[in-house]
Design a protein around this motif. Structure first.
Motif, mmCIF file in Angstrom:
data_model
loop_
_atom_site.group_PDB
_atom_site.id
_atom_site.type_symbol
_atom_site.label_atom_id
_atom_site.label_comp_id
_atom_site.label_asym_id
_atom_site.label_seq_id
_atom_site.Cartn_x
_atom_site.Cartn_y
_atom_site.Cartn_z
ATOM 1 N N ARG A 163 0.821 -1.197 0.000
ATOM 2 C CA ARG A 163 0.000 0.000 0.000
ATOM 3 C C ARG A 163 0.861 1.255 0.000
ATOM 4 O O ARG A 163 2.025 1.244 0.352
ATOM 5 C CB ARG A 163 -0.911 0.014 1.234
ATOM 6 C CG ARG A 163 -1.859 -1.185 1.298
ATOM 7 C CD ARG A 163 -2.844 -1.174 0.172
ATOM 8 N NE ARG A 163 -3.754 -0.055 0.309
ATOM 9 C CZ ARG A 163 -4.749 0.164 -0.536
ATOM 10 N NH1 ARG A 163 -4.947 -0.617 -1.558
ATOM 11 N NH2 ARG A 163 -5.549 1.202 -0.342
ATOM 12 N N ALA A 181 -5.746 7.517 -0.125
ATOM 13 C CA ALA A 181 -6.657 6.377 -0.056
ATOM 14 C C ALA A 181 -7.751 6.617 0.969
ATOM 15 O O ALA A 181 -8.912 6.270 0.767
ATOM 16 C CB ALA A 181 -5.873 5.113 0.279
ATOM 17 N N ALA A 230 -11.719 6.819 0.288
ATOM 18 C CA ALA A 230 -12.233 5.513 0.696
ATOM 19 C C ALA A 230 -13.745 5.433 0.616
ATOM 20 O O ALA A 230 -14.313 4.434 0.216
ATOM 21 C CB ALA A 230 -11.767 5.198 2.125
ATOM 22 N N ALA A 235 -14.988 5.323 -3.446
ATOM 23 C CA ALA A 235 -14.297 4.495 -4.430
ATOM 24 C C ALA A 235 -15.234 3.930 -5.472
ATOM 25 O O ALA A 235 -14.872 3.753 -6.613
ATOM 26 C CB ALA A 235 -13.543 3.365 -3.725
ATOM 27 N N GLN A 236 -16.493 3.644 -5.070
ATOM 28 C CA GLN A 236 -17.437 3.053 -6.006
ATOM 29 C C GLN A 236 -18.379 4.100 -6.607
ATOM 30 O O GLN A 236 -19.265 3.767 -7.370
ATOM 31 C CB GLN A 236 -18.266 1.977 -5.282
ATOM 32 C CG GLN A 236 -17.429 0.817 -4.731
ATOM 33 C CD GLN A 236 -16.796 0.005 -5.827
ATOM 34 O OE1 GLN A 236 -17.263 0.012 -6.965
ATOM 35 N NE2 GLN A 236 -15.738 -0.718 -5.512
ATOM 36 N N CYS A 296 -11.341 8.155 -7.357
ATOM 37 C CA CYS A 296 -10.703 6.848 -7.230
ATOM 38 C C CYS A 296 -11.786 5.787 -7.333
ATOM 39 O O CYS A 296 -12.833 5.895 -6.682
ATOM 40 C CB CYS A 296 -9.969 6.732 -5.897
ATOM 41 S SG CYS A 296 -9.008 5.203 -5.722
ATOM 42 N N VAL A 297 -11.565 4.793 -8.185
ATOM 43 C CA VAL A 297 -12.502 3.675 -8.314
ATOM 44 C C VAL A 297 -11.743 2.369 -8.123
ATOM 45 O O VAL A 297 -10.536 2.289 -8.371
ATOM 46 C CB VAL A 297 -13.216 3.655 -9.687
ATOM 47 C CG1 VAL A 297 -14.125 4.859 -9.837
ATOM 48 C CG2 VAL A 297 -12.208 3.579 -10.827
ATOM 49 N N GLN A 298 -12.466 1.364 -7.686
ATOM 50 C CA GLN A 298 -11.890 0.034 -7.545
ATOM 51 C C GLN A 298 -12.016 -0.710 -8.878
ATOM 52 O O GLN A 298 -13.108 -0.838 -9.423
ATOM 53 C CB GLN A 298 -12.614 -0.741 -6.449
ATOM 54 C CG GLN A 298 -12.323 -0.245 -5.048
ATOM 55 C CD GLN A 298 -10.891 -0.541 -4.620
ATOM 56 O OE1 GLN A 298 -10.411 -1.658 -4.792
ATOM 57 N NE2 GLN A 298 -10.227 0.452 -4.066
ATOM 58 N N GLY A 350 -7.253 0.155 -6.338
ATOM 59 C CA GLY A 350 -7.708 1.537 -6.387
ATOM 60 C C GLY A 350 -7.024 2.292 -7.506
ATOM 61 O O GLY A 350 -5.796 2.422 -7.519
ATOM 62 N N PHE A 399 -6.710 5.847 -9.348
ATOM 63 C CA PHE A 399 -6.934 7.282 -9.238
ATOM 64 C C PHE A 399 -7.006 7.886 -10.642
ATOM 65 O O PHE A 399 -6.281 7.460 -11.541
ATOM 66 C CB PHE A 399 -5.784 7.921 -8.457
ATOM 67 C CG PHE A 399 -5.837 9.424 -8.395
ATOM 68 C CD1 PHE A 399 -6.576 10.065 -7.418
ATOM 69 C CD2 PHE A 399 -5.134 10.189 -9.318
ATOM 70 C CE1 PHE A 399 -6.621 11.455 -7.358
ATOM 71 C CE2 PHE A 399 -5.175 11.578 -9.273
ATOM 72 C CZ PHE A 399 -5.922 12.213 -8.286
ATOM 73 N N SER A 427 -2.579 5.895 -7.716
ATOM 74 C CA SER A 427 -3.222 4.584 -7.749
ATOM 75 C C SER A 427 -2.506 3.635 -6.795
ATOM 76 O O SER A 427 -1.371 3.882 -6.375
ATOM 77 C CB SER A 427 -3.196 3.999 -9.174
ATOM 78 O OG SER A 427 -4.094 4.683 -10.013
ATOM 79 N N ASP A 428 -3.181 2.551 -6.438
ATOM 80 C CA ASP A 428 -2.555 1.553 -5.576
ATOM 81 C C ASP A 428 -1.320 0.968 -6.239
ATOM 82 O O ASP A 428 -1.224 0.911 -7.477
ATOM 83 C CB ASP A 428 -3.534 0.418 -5.275
ATOM 84 C CG ASP A 428 -4.598 0.805 -4.252
ATOM 85 O OD1 ASP A 428 -4.444 1.868 -3.610
ATOM 86 O OD2 ASP A 428 -5.569 0.045 -4.088
#
Length: 312
Positions: free
Chosen positions: A2, A11, A15, A18-19, A34-36, A41, A43, A92-93
């Motif tokens: 992370r 993040a 959080a 994200a969706q 940010c989306v999963q 994740g 960005f 991004s992750d």
């Protein structure tokens, strides 16, 4: 693995959203999301009216969607802009290479899934550096979705490979035997030179850019991530003929705006597009690899003229 410090903070800030669907945008103001995607994740920056033609901006190494900060407002009064960070880049992750394979095939699949998540199914692509091999993989997988191409120092021809690629080829042959290649690739000097090499206007380059990029490259886990991608870059060179064939067969409207003094992707790589695209619009700019750093207005004007000719 992370993000640390500011990346953990990012993040946390995103959080709860994200969706969430992107916020509606009716002007040139950039919004941040940010989306999963496949458990990662992602960005991204977004601007412009959602009912306007979409331009997807794919960034280069070792940057992120941040490289488009200056041009997005210049285009977003007429176009819908989406600029994501790849896994392992920007905000991004950055999962460990033990859990996420850092190959260009995999990055392209994640970015393709990202576009599907956002329900973006028709777009022009802006391809810079790493954005070219990622973008062409997406294009070949979804050729009916691509309206046009904007290519800025995004190479797909062997003629465009500068002298440094001879040394990188040694790394491809045996990465463990050539750690000095990766050391040089990730060094502070190389990070700075990607911006200022070849320019006659160094005062137009913000030092914060390469200082921030080098800080990113120095994070825990980045050596492994970027080493994997540098090694996998050989698959891009192997794929050049396939991408060139696609251009010949499909003849997409294409604008090439190329920093003519880029030592990595040299000028013949821009001119080579004429072999496969007789009607390509090529402009050689007095700039280096990150041409947007000093030619923002000129590139924006070229894109606006190009898009006006090819409204789609």
């Amino acid at each position: 693995m992370r993000r640390l410090s500011k990346y953990v903070l990012t993040a946390t800030l995103f959080a709860g959203t994200a969706q969430a669907a992107p916020l509606p945008s009716i002007n040139s103001t950039t919004t941040y999301h940010c989306v999963q995607v496949d458990g990662i994740g992602i960005f991204y920056r977004e601007a412009g009216p959602e009912n306007a033609p979409t331009i997807v901006l794919l960034h280069g190494f070792p940057s992120s969607s941040r490289e488009f900060d200056t041009i997005i407002p210049l285009l977003a009064t007429k176009y819908h802009l989406i600029a994501p960070d790849y896994p392992g880049f920007g905000l991004s992750d950055a999962p460990s290479p033990t859990t996420y394979a850092y190959t260009f095939d995999h990055l392209a699949q994640t970015m393709s899934d990202f576009l599907e998540k956002l329900k973006v199914t028709q777009y022009t692509m802006y391809l810079h550096d790493y954005g070219a091999p990622i973008g062409f993989r997406i294009i070949l997988a979804h050729p009916d979705q691509v309206h046009a191409l904007i290519i800025q120092n995004g190479n797909i021809y062997k003629a465009g490979l500068g002298a440094k690629w001879t040394k990188i080829a040694e790394y491809w042959s045996d990465p463990k035997a050539h750690p000095e290649v990766l050391n040089a690739f990730l060094s502070f000097e190389a990070t700075k030179e990607r911006h200022v090499a070849g320019t006659s206007h160094p005062d137009r380059y913000d030092p914060d850019t390469w200082i921030s990029e080098y800080a990113d490259l120095s994070r825990l886990g980045q050596r492994e991530i970027q080493g994997d991608l540098l090694y996998d870059y050989r698959t891009n060179v192997e794929s050049y003929p396939k991408w060139q064939a696609w251009l010949r067969d499909h003849q997409p409207p294409t604008l090439v705006a190329w920093g003519a003094h880029d030592p990595s992707f040299i000028a013949p790589g821009a001119e080579a597009f004429r072999r496969d695209l007789p009607h390509v619009d090529i402009h050689m700019l007095e700039a280096g690899h990150f041409a947007l750093d000093e030619k923002t207005d000129e590139i924006a004007d070229l894109i606006l003229q190009f898009m006006a000719k090819h409204p789609g």
